[in-house]
Design an enzyme around this catalytic site. Structure first.
Site, short mmCIF file in Angstrom:
data_model
loop_
_atom_site.label_atom_id
_atom_site.label_comp_id
_atom_site.label_asym_id
_atom_site.label_seq_id
_atom_site.Cartn_x
_atom_site.Cartn_y
_atom_site.Cartn_z
N SER A 49 1.04 -1.57 0.33
CA SER A 49 -0.12 0.12 0.24
C SER A 49 0.48 1.01 0.23
O SER A 49 2.07 1.25 -0.04
CB SER A 49 -1.00 -0.17 1.26
N THR A 78 -1.85 8.45 1.80
CA THR A 78 -1.91 6.84 1.59
C THR A 78 -2.99 6.19 2.87
O THR A 78 -3.61 7.30 4.22
CB THR A 78 -0.55 6.61 2.02
N LYS A 107 20.50 -6.99 9.11
CA LYS A 107 21.36 -7.78 9.48
C LYS A 107 20.88 -8.88 7.94
O LYS A 107 21.71 -9.38 7.51
CB LYS A 107 20.84 -8.39 11.18
N ASP A 149 5.67 -10.36 9.22
CA ASP A 149 5.44 -9.34 9.50
C ASP A 149 7.11 -9.64 9.89
O ASP A 149 8.01 -10.32 10.89
CB ASP A 149 4.91 -10.20 11.13
N ARG A 173 -4.22 -7.80 1.83
CA ARG A 173 -3.91 -6.59 0.96
C ARG A 173 -2.46 -6.72 0.14
O ARG A 173 -2.56 -5.99 -1.44
CB ARG A 173 -2.99 -5.54 2.18
N SER A 218 12.56 6.98 6.88
CA SER A 218 12.16 8.27 7.63
C SER A 218 10.68 9.08 8.22
O SER A 218 9.61 8.23 7.57
CB SER A 218 12.70 8.57 8.60
N1 LIG Z 1 1.89 9.08 5.17
C1 LIG Z 1 2.69 10.08 5.18
O1 LIG Z 1 1.49 11.30 5.65
C2 LIG Z 1 3.13 10.38 6.33
C3 LIG Z 1 4.39 10.73 6.82
C4 LIG Z 1 6.19 10.58 6.86
C5 LIG Z 1 5.86 9.98 6.86
N2 LIG Z 1 5.56 8.12 6.17
C6 LIG Z 1 6.19 6.21 6.18
O2 LIG Z 1 6.54 6.08 5.29
C7 LIG Z 1 6.15 5.08 5.97
C8 LIG Z 1 5.55 4.78 3.96
O3 LIG Z 1 3.97 4.68 5.06
P1 LIG Z 1 2.75 5.31 4.37
O4 LIG Z 1 2.08 6.23 4.27
O5 LIG Z 1 3.06 4.82 2.29
O6 LIG Z 1 1.73 3.61 4.96
P2 LIG Z 1 0.59 2.38 4.65
O7 LIG Z 1 0.36 2.29 2.92
O8 LIG Z 1 0.52 2.59 5.35
O9 LIG Z 1 1.88 0.91 4.35
C9 LIG Z 1 2.78 0.95 5.41
C10 LIG Z 1 2.56 -1.04 4.86
O10 LIG Z 1 3.53 -1.04 5.99
C11 LIG Z 1 3.24 -2.40 6.10
N3 LIG Z 1 3.30 -3.02 7.76
C12 LIG Z 1 3.40 -2.75 8.81
N4 LIG Z 1 3.97 -2.92 9.53
C13 LIG Z 1 4.61 -4.67 8.81
C14 LIG Z 1 5.47 -5.69 9.24
N5 LIG Z 1 4.87 -5.70 10.89
N6 LIG Z 1 6.10 -6.06 8.05
C15 LIG Z 1 5.07 -6.29 7.16
N7 LIG Z 1 5.01 -5.07 6.32
C16 LIG Z 1 4.28 -3.91 7.35
C17 LIG Z 1 2.05 -2.88 5.84
O11 LIG Z 1 1.21 -3.66 4.99
P3 LIG Z 1 0.60 -4.88 6.57
O12 LIG Z 1 -0.55 -4.02 7.41
O13 LIG Z 1 0.12 -5.30 5.49
O14 LIG Z 1 1.56 -5.37 7.46
C18 LIG Z 1 1.20 -1.39 4.74
O15 LIG Z 1 1.34 -1.88 3.37
C19 LIG Z 1 6.29 4.83 6.58
O16 LIG Z 1 7.65 4.17 6.98
C20 LIG Z 1 5.54 6.32 7.39
O17 LIG Z 1 5.63 5.95 8.71
C21 LIG Z 1 4.48 8.28 6.60
#
Ligand SMILES: NC(=O)c1ccc[n+]([C@@H]2O[C@H](COP(=O)([O-])OP(=O)(O)OC[C@H]3O[C@@H](n4cnc5c(N)ncnc54)[C@H](OP(=O)(O)O)[C@@H]3O)[C@@H](O)[C@H]2O)c1
Length: 245
Positions: free
Chosen positions: A17, A185, A122, A64, A43, A138
């Site tokens: 996603s 997102t 690692k 995970d 997903r 980040s």
């Molecule tokens: N969107 C923003 O405004 C924003 C702003 C600043 C920083 N960020 C950072 O940007 C990055 C991407 O975020 P996004 O907005 O694209 O979020 P997102 O759409 O929620 O994507 C995060 C993905 O990580 C996967 N995930 C979460 N925990 C996991 C785990 N333990 N093991 C494997 N997969 C895992 C989720 O899939 P499952 O749930 O299926 O595991 C999901 O597909 C993140 O690090 C977020 O903190 C986002």
């Protein structure tokens, strides 16, 4: 020398996603083989439909990444890789005042964005071919923390320090981070729920570029960082000017 695009294999952790999905889309369009990983098979199935259900160059792995055995299984299934991209984070339930903070929730969030990338490095670095790279994600919270955002600020700051250390330890492999501002997102459903649209619209008015980020804004930067062979130990900010307002 640039890899033959039809031989290039890139792992996108979090590729089901948001930004990770946009990265996978770009890389597939370029001609690479892409493995996307996440916890939810539903997903990943939806992502496969959006990316082109019949492409033989797309692989999905349910994992995970807070579990070391899952990470080992993930890399056993990918074999050698050219690059690793990481956009995973699990920040649900952590945007609360300190008084209400459930520490087990805070630990889960730290696990997802600090401990998990350590395990990724690692087990992933030995899988990278010479010339390979790791690009982590980040975030603006490290620079513009919001009230109730202490844990999210901490994990993003820690991740950037981790990038500097990994770049030194894993050289000549390259390690970088892209730091997004607010991007539309699915993460916002867990952060703001029904308040998502209002929160993003209010931020758009404040930003220098007068709009919220889209996943491909970040994917574009991740791809550039991944390909630039003179870039390591760097954090690239893609935030519409949010650090300045
Ligand atoms: N969107 C923003 O405004 C924003 C702003 C600043 C920083 N960020 C950072 O940007 C990055 C991407 O975020 P996004 O907005 O694209 O979020 P997102 O759409 O929620 O994507 C995060 C993905 O990580 C996967 N995930 C979460 N925990 C996991 C785990 N333990 N093991 C494997 N997969 C895992 C989720 O899939 P499952 O749930 O299926 O595991 C999901 O597909 C993140 O690090 C977020 O903190 C986002």
């Amino acid at each position: 020398m640039e890899a033959n695009k039809h031989q290039e294999h890139i792992l996108v952790v979090g590729g089901g996603s948001g930004m990770g999905l946009a990265v996978a889309n770009r890389l597939l369009e370029w001609g690479a083989t892409v493995t996307i990983a996440g916890r939810s098979s539903e997903r990943l199935t939806l992502a496969r439909e959006r990316l082109g259900a019949d492409t033989p160059r797309l692989h999905t792995v349910v994992a995970d990444v807070t579990r070391e055995d899952d990470i080992e299984r993930l890399f056993a299934s990918t074999g050698d890789l050219h690059h690793i991209v990481w956009t995973a984070a699990d920040v649900g339930g952590v945007y609360v005042p300190l008084d209400d903070m459930d520490i087990s929730t805070a630990r889960r969030v730290v696990d997802s964005k600090v401990i998990a990338p350590v395990m990724l490095a690692k087990h992933g670095a030995p899988r990278l071919i010479p010339g390979g790279s790791i690009t982590l994600t980040s975030g603006i919270a490290a620079y513009r923390p919001a009230p109730k955002g202490s844990v999210v600020a901490a994990i993003n700051g820690a991740l950037e320090s981790l990038v500097y250390a990994l770049a030194v330890e894993l050289a000549p492999l390259r390690v970088n981070a892209v730091s997004p501002g607010w991007v539309d997102t699915p993460i916002w459903e867990s952060v703001a729920g029904a308040g998502k649209t209002a929160a993003l619209e209010a931020m758009a008015k404040r930003l220098l570029v007068q709009r919220i980020g889209q996943p491909d804004d970040i994917a574009q930067a991740i791809e550039a960082v991944m390909r630039n062979t003179f870039m390591t130990g760097t954090v690239v900010h893609v935030d519409g000017g949010q650090r300045l307002v």
